[in-house]
Write a protein that holds these residues in place. Structure first.
Motif, PDB file in Angstrom:
ATOM      1  N   ASP A 321       1.020  -1.132  -0.055  1.00  0.00           N
ATOM      2  CA  ASP A 321       0.020  -0.066  -0.129  1.00  0.00           C
ATOM      3  C   ASP A 321       0.786   1.185   0.012  1.00  0.00           C
ATOM      4  O   ASP A 321       0.700   2.039  -0.748  1.00  0.00           O
ATOM      5  CB  ASP A 321      -1.051  -0.223   1.341  1.00  0.00           C
ATOM      6  CG  ASP A 321      -1.604   1.207   1.268  1.00  0.00           C
ATOM      7  OD1 ASP A 321      -1.931   2.099   0.401  1.00  0.00           O
ATOM      8  OD2 ASP A 321      -2.117   1.490   2.517  1.00  0.00           O
ATOM      9  N   VAL A 322       1.699   1.367   1.111  1.00  0.00           N
ATOM     10  CA  VAL A 322       2.569   2.529   1.095  1.00  0.00           C
ATOM     11  C   VAL A 322       3.438   2.494  -0.270  1.00  0.00           C
ATOM     12  O   VAL A 322       3.588   3.748  -0.557  1.00  0.00           O
ATOM     13  CB  VAL A 322       3.665   2.409   2.447  1.00  0.00           C
ATOM     14  CG1 VAL A 322       4.748   3.289   2.220  1.00  0.00           C
ATOM     15  CG2 VAL A 322       3.104   2.401   3.654  1.00  0.00           C
ATOM     16  N   TYR A 323       4.050   1.585  -0.852  1.00  0.00           N
ATOM     17  CA  TYR A 323       4.988   1.649  -1.962  1.00  0.00           C
ATOM     18  C   TYR A 323       3.976   2.227  -3.119  1.00  0.00           C
ATOM     19  O   TYR A 323       4.590   3.091  -3.769  1.00  0.00           O
ATOM     20  CB  TYR A 323       5.205   0.124  -2.412  1.00  0.00           C
ATOM     21  CG  TYR A 323       6.310   0.105  -3.721  1.00  0.00           C
ATOM     22  CD1 TYR A 323       7.355   0.832  -3.741  1.00  0.00           C
ATOM     23  CD2 TYR A 323       5.790  -0.310  -4.799  1.00  0.00           C
ATOM     24  CE1 TYR A 323       8.181   0.901  -4.778  1.00  0.00           C
ATOM     25  CE2 TYR A 323       6.630  -0.373  -5.843  1.00  0.00           C
ATOM     26  CZ  TYR A 323       7.760   0.391  -5.899  1.00  0.00           C
ATOM     27  OH  TYR A 323       8.353   0.340  -7.063  1.00  0.00           O
ATOM     28  N   PRO A 338      10.150   4.672  -8.194  1.00  0.00           N
ATOM     29  CA  PRO A 338      10.350   3.489  -7.254  1.00  0.00           C
ATOM     30  C   PRO A 338      11.605   3.342  -6.305  1.00  0.00           C
ATOM     31  O   PRO A 338      11.432   3.048  -5.279  1.00  0.00           O
ATOM     32  CB  PRO A 338      10.378   2.472  -8.253  1.00  0.00           C
ATOM     33  CG  PRO A 338       9.681   3.141  -9.570  1.00  0.00           C
ATOM     34  CD  PRO A 338      10.065   4.275  -9.704  1.00  0.00           C
ATOM     35  N   ALA A 339      12.870   3.816  -6.850  1.00  0.00           N
ATOM     36  CA  ALA A 339      13.854   3.553  -6.318  1.00  0.00           C
ATOM     37  C   ALA A 339      14.038   4.504  -4.954  1.00  0.00           C
ATOM     38  O   ALA A 339      14.368   4.258  -3.886  1.00  0.00           O
ATOM     39  CB  ALA A 339      15.291   3.794  -7.231  1.00  0.00           C
ATOM     40  N   GLY A 371       9.705  -1.238 -14.093  1.00  0.00           N
ATOM     41  CA  GLY A 371       8.621   0.016 -14.412  1.00  0.00           C
ATOM     42  C   GLY A 371       9.626   1.177 -14.029  1.00  0.00           C
ATOM     43  O   GLY A 371       9.083   2.252 -14.327  1.00  0.00           O
ATOM     44  N   SER A 372      10.839   1.325 -13.343  1.00  0.00           N
ATOM     45  CA  SER A 372      11.664   2.288 -13.153  1.00  0.00           C
ATOM     46  C   SER A 372      12.061   2.930 -14.483  1.00  0.00           C
ATOM     47  O   SER A 372      12.397   2.128 -15.468  1.00  0.00           O
ATOM     48  CB  SER A 372      12.996   1.860 -12.629  1.00  0.00           C
ATOM     49  OG  SER A 372      12.622   1.406 -11.145  1.00  0.00           O
ATOM     50  N   LEU A 425      10.718  10.415 -13.785  1.00  0.00           N
ATOM     51  CA  LEU A 425       9.247  10.403 -13.472  1.00  0.00           C
ATOM     52  C   LEU A 425       8.687  10.278 -14.947  1.00  0.00           C
ATOM     53  O   LEU A 425       8.751  10.841 -15.952  1.00  0.00           O
ATOM     54  CB  LEU A 425       8.645  11.614 -12.661  1.00  0.00           C
ATOM     55  CG  LEU A 425       9.033  11.517 -11.197  1.00  0.00           C
ATOM     56  CD1 LEU A 425       8.679  12.720 -10.497  1.00  0.00           C
ATOM     57  CD2 LEU A 425       8.558  10.312 -10.512  1.00  0.00           C
ATOM     58  N   PRO A 426       7.565   9.418 -14.855  1.00  0.00           N
ATOM     59  CA  PRO A 426       6.564   9.143 -16.182  1.00  0.00           C
ATOM     60  C   PRO A 426       6.211  10.666 -16.864  1.00  0.00           C
ATOM     61  O   PRO A 426       6.184  10.743 -18.078  1.00  0.00           O
ATOM     62  CB  PRO A 426       5.527   8.423 -15.524  1.00  0.00           C
ATOM     63  CG  PRO A 426       5.803   7.719 -14.367  1.00  0.00           C
ATOM     64  CD  PRO A 426       6.900   8.765 -13.703  1.00  0.00           C
TER      65      PRO A 426
END
Ligand code: FE2
Length: 445
Positions: A321-323, A338-339, A371-372, A425-426
């Motif tokens: 959830d937090v991630y 993500p990192a 996905g990074s 970032l995307p």
């Protein structure tokens, strides 16, 4: 023609349809929405005699091109079109505002006649099924994601009714389907779990959390039937948010005390709604909903009385959830790469989050999770397809050139961490990594 042009078209179509209900004919707001719809339809056909949007097997196609992201992000538009018996929309030349207004009115009404002529033609079906599938099919995991969205949509509807209980009887079936795909296509599932959208945040967040929780649960050896219970708990953990006013959920600033009190109700509300429904694993799912903000050190909310520690599934769900929340952009905060999100997870280890599970989570996701988006020493932006572990190399694909151009079919290569110069970032490059799941050369399993 790009997927983005279609997304703009859907977004304006959605607004135009909503406005049919909200404003009388000729109202400036309604006219404005139709003007915007005309503009996006024009951009969609720009330079072409005709474009065709097809709806098939839960996927959108623009001519023969599969639109994987739009298929999930505009799942509600798919439901709307499909619900009105539409398989295709052909836009011939520059669509007129009048024809588009007719389309919006048709979609807003129930059971009216399909408009037959003009610049917007419905159900002409110029491409047949095998022609579309030959070109590109949506991945199995994306189908399951779409089905999960429909399930959550149905649950939200059932919670809005008089008795207010959540109809969760299909939760087990939904999660079994997700789990099957996680086991068959673990790489694709992890990549798809990075999917972000601006609408219906809670639904997408819930599915991402469930996909991550299933991956963690499987890695620590939880048996199949219990994995399903974990997945149901994770999928329903934020269900109570449906009962919190949307203005508070989307509030773009710092929450005041009264707003926080409202937000803090959602674990209880969710647990109650789950218990009011029925289905296997219901009690554990209710417990996960109740405990997911309680923290490992029990210092969170609500206060968990007379228990030494939280249920294992609550502790797994809390991390996932937090991630997912940290890596998602909201009205009031930027997304973290993500990192960077993993660093925050690490900081919460032992206090907010279970330290053993944090270790496992980090080892599954790697330093640069799937996905990074990474800026390389060449200036290109690569997407991590399969994370590396420890010092190992990761599998990545260049998705954006040094000049900022999208690479149409990214090719996989072995990337070493020493070539990474920055996290991206995307929104900086206009790329959602989850859109690459069906990319032909990546062979995601
Ligand atoms: Fe929550």
């Amino acid at each position: 023609m790009t997927e983005q042009a279609t997304i703009d078209f859907f977004s304006t179509l959605r607004r135009a349809v909503a406005n049919v209900h909200l404003y009388p004919k000729g109202h400036p707001q309604g006219e404005l929405a139709l003007d915007m719809l005309t503009e996006t339809a024009g951009a969609l056909t720009a330079g072409n005699d005709q474009v065709v949007l097809s709806m098939m097997d839960n996927a959108f196609y623009l001519d023969r091109q599969l639109l994987p992201q739009a298929s999930l992000e505009y799942r509600d538009v798919y439901r709307l079109l499909h619900g009105h018996g539409l398989d295709s929309i052909s836009i011939v030349g520059r669509a007129t505002t009048g024809d588009l207004a007719e389309l919006a009115a048709f979609l807003a009404a129930e059971g009216s006649d399909v408009p037959a002529e003009g610049t917007v033609l419905l159900n002409e079906r110029p491409y047949n099924r095998s022609e579309l599938l030959k070109h590109a099919a949506m991945s199995e995991i994306r189908h399951s994601y779409a089905a999960s969205l429909d399930f959550l949509h149905g649950v939200a509807d059932s919670m809005g009714t008089e008795d207010g209980g959540a109809d969760i009887s299909d939760a087990v079936w939904t999660v079994e389907d997700l789990l099957e795909k996680v086991l068959l296509q673990p790489g694709a599932s992890l990549l798809l779990s990075t999917l972000k959208t601006h609408d219906e945040y809670t639904f997408y967040h819930s599915i991402n959390t469930s996909l991550l929780a299933l991956t963690v649960g499987q890695a620590i050896g939880i048996e199949h039937d219990q994995l399903v219970e974990l997945g149901v708990g994770a999928l329903l953990h934020d269900l109570g948010k449906i009962r919190v006013p949307v203005e508070i959920i989307q509030y773009p600033g710092r929450l005041d005390d009264a707003m926080w009190t409202e937000i803090k109700r959602h674990p209880h509300e969710g647990a109650q709604a789950i218990l009011a429904g029925s289905g296997r694993g219901q009690e554990i799912a209710a417990l996960v909903a109740l405990e997911h903000h309680a923290r490992y050190d029990l210092g969170g909310y609500p206060t968990v009385a007379r228990r030494e520690r939280l249920h294992l599934y609550s502790r797994i769900t809390a991390i996932c959830d937090v991630y997912d929340a940290l890596t998602t952009r909201r009205a009031y905060k930027r997304a973290l790469p993500p990192a960077a999100a993993l660093k925050i997870i690490m900081n919460g280890s032992g206090s907010q989050l279970d330290p053993d599970l944090v270790q496992i989570f980090l080892s599954i996701l790697g330093i640069f999770p799937a996905g990074s988006l990474l800026r390389l020493d060449t200036g290109e932006v690569a997407v991590v397809v399969v994370a590396g572990h420890g010092e190992e190399t990761m599998e990545a694909a260049v998705a954006v050139t040094a000049e900022g151009e999208r690479v149409p079919t990214p090719e996989p290569f072995e990337l070493t961490a020493d070539r990474v110069v920055d996290l991206v970032l995307p929104e900086e490059v206009g790329l959602d990594a989850a859109s690459l799941v069906e990319s032909p050369h990546l062979n995601l399993n």
